[in-house]
Write a protein that holds these residues in place. Structure first.
Motif, PDB file in Angstrom:
ATOM      1  N   HIS A  91       0.838  -1.201   0.000  1.00  0.00           N
ATOM      2  CA  HIS A  91       0.000   0.000   0.000  1.00  0.00           C
ATOM      3  C   HIS A  91       0.872   1.250   0.000  1.00  0.00           C
ATOM      4  CE1 HIS A  91      -3.743   2.155   1.902  1.00  0.00           C
ATOM      5  NE2 HIS A  91      -3.324   2.719   0.787  1.00  0.00           N
ATOM      6  N   ARG A  92       1.868   1.271   0.872  1.00  0.00           N
ATOM      7  CA  ARG A  92       2.776   2.425   0.951  1.00  0.00           C
ATOM      8  C   ARG A  92       3.485   2.635  -0.394  1.00  0.00           C
ATOM      9  NH1 ARG A  92       5.121   4.373   5.590  1.00  0.00           N
ATOM     10  NH2 ARG A  92       7.186   4.226   4.631  1.00  0.00           N
ATOM     11  N   THR A  93       3.991   1.551  -0.978  1.00  0.00           N
ATOM     12  CA  THR A  93       4.710   1.660  -2.242  1.00  0.00           C
ATOM     13  C   THR A  93       3.821   2.228  -3.342  1.00  0.00           C
ATOM     14  OG1 THR A  93       6.124  -0.215  -1.637  1.00  0.00           O
ATOM     15  CG2 THR A  93       6.004   0.368  -3.974  1.00  0.00           C
ATOM     16  N   ALA A  94       2.571   1.766  -3.381  1.00  0.00           N
ATOM     17  CA  ALA A  94       1.637   2.284  -4.381  1.00  0.00           C
ATOM     18  C   ALA A  94       1.346   3.763  -4.159  1.00  0.00           C
ATOM     19  CB  ALA A  94       0.341   1.477  -4.349  1.00  0.00           C
ATOM     20  N   GLU A  95       1.205   4.171  -2.897  1.00  0.00           N
ATOM     21  CA  GLU A  95       0.945   5.587  -2.586  1.00  0.00           C
ATOM     22  C   GLU A  95       2.132   6.449  -3.005  1.00  0.00           C
ATOM     23  OE1 GLU A  95      -1.760   6.937  -1.668  1.00  0.00           O
ATOM     24  OE2 GLU A  95      -2.955   5.223  -0.996  1.00  0.00           O
ATOM     25  N   PHE A  96       3.338   6.022  -2.660  1.00  0.00           N
ATOM     26  CA  PHE A  96       4.527   6.779  -3.039  1.00  0.00           C
ATOM     27  C   PHE A  96       4.667   6.865  -4.558  1.00  0.00           C
ATOM     28  CE2 PHE A  96       6.442   6.016   1.295  1.00  0.00           C
ATOM     29  CZ  PHE A  96       6.601   7.343   1.601  1.00  0.00           C
ATOM     30  N   SER A  97       4.398   5.754  -5.246  1.00  0.00           N
ATOM     31  CA  SER A  97       4.532   5.736  -6.707  1.00  0.00           C
ATOM     32  C   SER A  97       3.547   6.700  -7.353  1.00  0.00           C
ATOM     33  CB  SER A  97       4.313   4.322  -7.240  1.00  0.00           C
ATOM     34  OG  SER A  97       5.310   3.439  -6.762  1.00  0.00           O
ATOM     35  N   ALA A  98       2.296   6.686  -6.870  1.00  0.00           N
ATOM     36  CA  ALA A  98       1.281   7.585  -7.429  1.00  0.00           C
ATOM     37  C   ALA A  98       1.647   9.041  -7.168  1.00  0.00           C
ATOM     38  CB  ALA A  98      -0.086   7.264  -6.832  1.00  0.00           C
ATOM     39  N   LEU A  99       2.152   9.320  -5.978  1.00  0.00           N
ATOM     40  CA  LEU A  99       2.548  10.687  -5.638  1.00  0.00           C
ATOM     41  C   LEU A  99       3.722  11.136  -6.499  1.00  0.00           C
ATOM     42  CD1 LEU A  99       2.362  13.216  -3.874  1.00  0.00           C
ATOM     43  CD2 LEU A  99       3.733  12.025  -2.132  1.00  0.00           C
ATOM     44  N   ARG A 100       4.712  10.273  -6.671  1.00  0.00           N
ATOM     45  CA  ARG A 100       5.862  10.623  -7.510  1.00  0.00           C
ATOM     46  C   ARG A 100       5.429  10.934  -8.931  1.00  0.00           C
ATOM     47  NH1 ARG A 100       8.530   6.231  -4.939  1.00  0.00           N
ATOM     48  NH2 ARG A 100       8.132   4.928  -6.777  1.00  0.00           N
ATOM     49  N   ARG A 101       4.548  10.090  -9.475  1.00  0.00           N
ATOM     50  CA  ARG A 101       4.102  10.308 -10.855  1.00  0.00           C
ATOM     51  C   ARG A 101       3.386  11.642 -10.996  1.00  0.00           C
ATOM     52  NH1 ARG A 101       2.795   4.744 -10.491  1.00  0.00           N
ATOM     53  NH2 ARG A 101       0.606   5.247 -10.065  1.00  0.00           N
ATOM     54  N   ASP A 102       2.527  11.973 -10.043  1.00  0.00           N
ATOM     55  CA  ASP A 102       1.783  13.222 -10.142  1.00  0.00           C
ATOM     56  C   ASP A 102       2.715  14.422  -9.992  1.00  0.00           C
ATOM     57  OD1 ASP A 102      -1.367  13.998 -10.011  1.00  0.00           O
ATOM     58  OD2 ASP A 102      -0.141  15.513  -8.998  1.00  0.00           O
ATOM     59  N   VAL A 103       3.628  14.337  -9.045  1.00  0.00           N
ATOM     60  CA  VAL A 103       4.575  15.441  -8.832  1.00  0.00           C
ATOM     61  C   VAL A 103       5.451  15.635 -10.064  1.00  0.00           C
ATOM     62  CG1 VAL A 103       6.618  16.126  -7.511  1.00  0.00           C
ATOM     63  CG2 VAL A 103       4.587  15.283  -6.309  1.00  0.00           C
ATOM     64  N   ALA A 104       5.934  14.543 -10.654  1.00  0.00           N
ATOM     65  CA  ALA A 104       6.819  14.637 -11.823  1.00  0.00           C
ATOM     66  C   ALA A 104       6.104  15.233 -13.031  1.00  0.00           C
ATOM     67  CB  ALA A 104       7.376  13.255 -12.168  1.00  0.00           C
ATOM     68  N   ALA A 105       4.801  14.974 -13.157  1.00  0.00           N
ATOM     69  CA  ALA A 105       4.047  15.469 -14.310  1.00  0.00           C
ATOM     70  C   ALA A 105       3.493  16.870 -14.105  1.00  0.00           C
ATOM     71  CB  ALA A 105       2.897  14.507 -14.616  1.00  0.00           C
ATOM     72  N   ASN A 106       3.591  17.392 -12.899  1.00  0.00           N
ATOM     73  CA  ASN A 106       3.015  18.691 -12.554  1.00  0.00           C
ATOM     74  C   ASN A 106       4.104  19.762 -12.640  1.00  0.00           C
ATOM     75  OD1 ASN A 106       1.759  20.914 -11.439  1.00  0.00           O
ATOM     76  ND2 ASN A 106       1.303  19.937  -9.472  1.00  0.00           N
ATOM     77  N   HIS A 107       3.918  20.741 -13.514  1.00  0.00           N
ATOM     78  CA  HIS A 107       4.944  21.760 -13.728  1.00  0.00           C
ATOM     79  C   HIS A 107       4.704  23.036 -12.922  1.00  0.00           C
ATOM     80  CE1 HIS A 107       6.633  19.220 -16.791  1.00  0.00           C
ATOM     81  NE2 HIS A 107       5.472  19.186 -17.443  1.00  0.00           N
ATOM     82  N   ASN A 108       3.691  23.025 -12.055  1.00  0.00           N
ATOM     83  CA  ASN A 108       3.478  24.174 -11.173  1.00  0.00           C
ATOM     84  C   ASN A 108       4.506  24.185 -10.052  1.00  0.00           C
ATOM     85  OD1 ASN A 108       1.071  24.832 -12.544  1.00  0.00           O
ATOM     86  ND2 ASN A 108      -0.130  23.458 -11.241  1.00  0.00           N
ATOM     87  N   PRO A 109       4.742  25.325  -9.420  1.00  0.00           N
ATOM     88  CA  PRO A 109       5.440  25.303  -8.132  1.00  0.00           C
ATOM     89  C   PRO A 109       4.677  24.393  -7.183  1.00  0.00           C
ATOM     90  CG  PRO A 109       5.200  27.545  -8.919  1.00  0.00           C
ATOM     91  CD  PRO A 109       4.346  26.684  -9.821  1.00  0.00           C
ATOM     92  N   LYS A 110       5.405  23.642  -6.337  1.00  0.00           N
ATOM     93  CA  LYS A 110       4.761  22.605  -5.537  1.00  0.00           C
ATOM     94  C   LYS A 110       5.267  22.588  -4.105  1.00  0.00           C
ATOM     95  CE  LYS A 110       6.157  19.667  -8.676  1.00  0.00           C
ATOM     96  NZ  LYS A 110       6.315  20.477  -9.887  1.00  0.00           N
ATOM     97  N   LEU A 111       4.336  22.278  -3.195  1.00  0.00           N
ATOM     98  CA  LEU A 111       4.662  21.951  -1.811  1.00  0.00           C
ATOM     99  C   LEU A 111       4.037  20.598  -1.515  1.00  0.00           C
ATOM    100  CD1 LEU A 111       5.525  22.495   1.184  1.00  0.00           C
ATOM    101  CD2 LEU A 111       3.298  23.619   1.471  1.00  0.00           C
ATOM    102  N   ILE A 112       4.867  19.662  -1.062  1.00  0.00           N
ATOM    103  CA  ILE A 112       4.398  18.332  -0.697  1.00  0.00           C
ATOM    104  C   ILE A 112       4.721  18.151   0.780  1.00  0.00           C
ATOM    105  CG2 ILE A 112       4.606  15.863  -1.137  1.00  0.00           C
ATOM    106  CD1 ILE A 112       5.962  18.219  -3.727  1.00  0.00           C
ATOM    107  N   ALA A 113       3.699  18.089   1.630  1.00  0.00           N
ATOM    108  CA  ALA A 113       3.951  18.074   3.072  1.00  0.00           C
ATOM    109  C   ALA A 113       2.939  17.194   3.782  1.00  0.00           C
ATOM    110  CB  ALA A 113       3.897  19.495   3.635  1.00  0.00           C
TER     111      ALA A 113
END
Length: 364
Positions: free
Chosen positions: A255-277
């Motif tokens: 479950h954790r691995t899937a959550e991290f993978s989904a988050l990484r993919r979204d962050v990598a594809a998002n070109h806005n300034p970002k805060l992940i907290a």
């Protein structure tokens, strides 16, 4: 002939030191290979991160000052393996070498962000104290986790919308399962993040599947993407001799691995300034956050503490489970705040600005 040197402890202590140094070096190598890659390594991963500095330093000190008797080559073997283990483990120890250069000052107009795992909202707290604590932060954006109660060994939804609107007039709100984001800035979108579990409209389904809440904010005409994160814990209940314990750990790690993978993919594809907290339930020694640490800026660069940690909030706080990563932003100040007895997590307190703001310079 190899000379034996005098020391405070007998020769068996030298043999033990050699064995310990070799074993610790093997652990450091295996940790690099398996942490974040092999599900069962989550068990040794739970060790407090400072051990990756303390153990090799203790072995190196024993060899350097000659605390044990034995051939000099034994001391050299201990020292050599300890130095290699120290090099391998330095980045996993949770130290913040930039602390001495932190000014701790934020300019007028900087964004103030608070991220906090509330520990079951105000279930065991005085609600007046709970909301007084939140509103006293005067944050522009709040990222809150565990908007729920825990009853009969299970999560239960809470409905505090009326109180939230009363306490935070003028704020916009986004809620998904246990995650609440409050913002003084307009929320212009809430793009969904891919889920690790099937999801429907029920609260429990949202709680189980939605562990990241993304909100896109309009900050002075610029879009800032804010990710409110609560990664599930690695361990449940049960003993080490119980096979169901390991099945549960395996499921949780998937479950954790899937959550991290989904988050990484979204962050990598998002070109806005970002805060992940939020609460990552992950320490600096765990490989799960390696991608975020290498591709984004860890807000801890702006923390004045040599050893920043967030859990447990009471007693010795030796684990950093809560993180804040940025890109396209400049972080001026980052602190862990006392939860005043209402949570086992310290609150993350950040001051930052968009890099495109006039007059704002510095690394993201």
């Amino acid at each position: 002939m190899q000379m034996e040197r005098a020391g405070l402890f007998p020769r068996w202590a030298a043999r033990l030191a050699v064995a310990m140094s070799v074993a610790w070096l093997a652990n450091a190598v295996l940790h690099r290979l398996f942490s974040g890659r092999f599900w069962l390594w989550v068990l040794p991963d739970l060790a407090p991160p400072p051990v990756y500095m303390v153990v090799p330093l203790a072995l190196l000190a024993a060899a350097a000052v000659g605390l044990f008797r034995g051939p000099r080559r034994w001391a050299m073997a201990v020292a050599g393996t300890a130095v290699v283990a120290l090099i391998l483990g330095f980045g996993q120890a949770g130290l913040n070498p930039r602390a001495l250069a932190v000014s701790g000052r934020a300019p007028a107009g900087a964004l103030h962000i608070v991220s906090w795992n509330t520990e079951y909202w105000d279930q065991t707290d005085d609600p007046a104290h709970f909301y007084r604590y939140l509103t006293a932060q005067h944050a522009d954006v709040y990222l809150l986790q565990e908007y729920l109660n825990w009853v009969n060994n299970g999560p239960q939804p809470v409905d505090d919308l009326t109180r939230l609107r009363k306490e935070f007039p003028g704020y916009q709100m986004a809620i998904s399962g246990e995650l609440v984001t409050l913002s003084r800035y307009p929320i212009i979108a809430t793009p969904p993040i891919a889920t690790a579990w099937p999801v429907d409209s029920s609260w429990y389904s949202q709680f189980q599947a939605r562990k990241v809440l993304r909100t896109d904010l309009d900050v002075g005409g610029h879009t800032l993407s804010v990710y409110n994160v609560h990664i599930p814990v690695q361990l449940g209940q049960g003993g080490l001799l119980d096979t169901s314990f390991y099945r549960d750990v395996h499921t949780r790690v998937r479950h954790r691995t899937a959550e991290f993978s989904a988050l990484r993919r979204d962050v990598a594809a998002n070109h806005n300034p970002k805060l992940i907290a939020g609460d990552f339930n992950t320490t600096p020694s765990m490989g799960d956050v390696s991608w975020f640490r290498s591709h984004l800026s860890d807000a801890v660069r702006a923390d004045g503490s040599l050893y920043p940690a967030s859990w447990p909030a009471f007693g010795p706080t030796v684990w950093r489970l809560d993180w804040a990563f940025t890109t396209g932003l400049h972080t001026y100040r980052y602190d862990f705040r006392s939860p005043e007895g209402m949570s086992d997590h310290r609150a993350q307190d950040l001051w930052l600005s968009l890099r495109s703001d006039p007059g704002q310079k510095g690394r993201t």
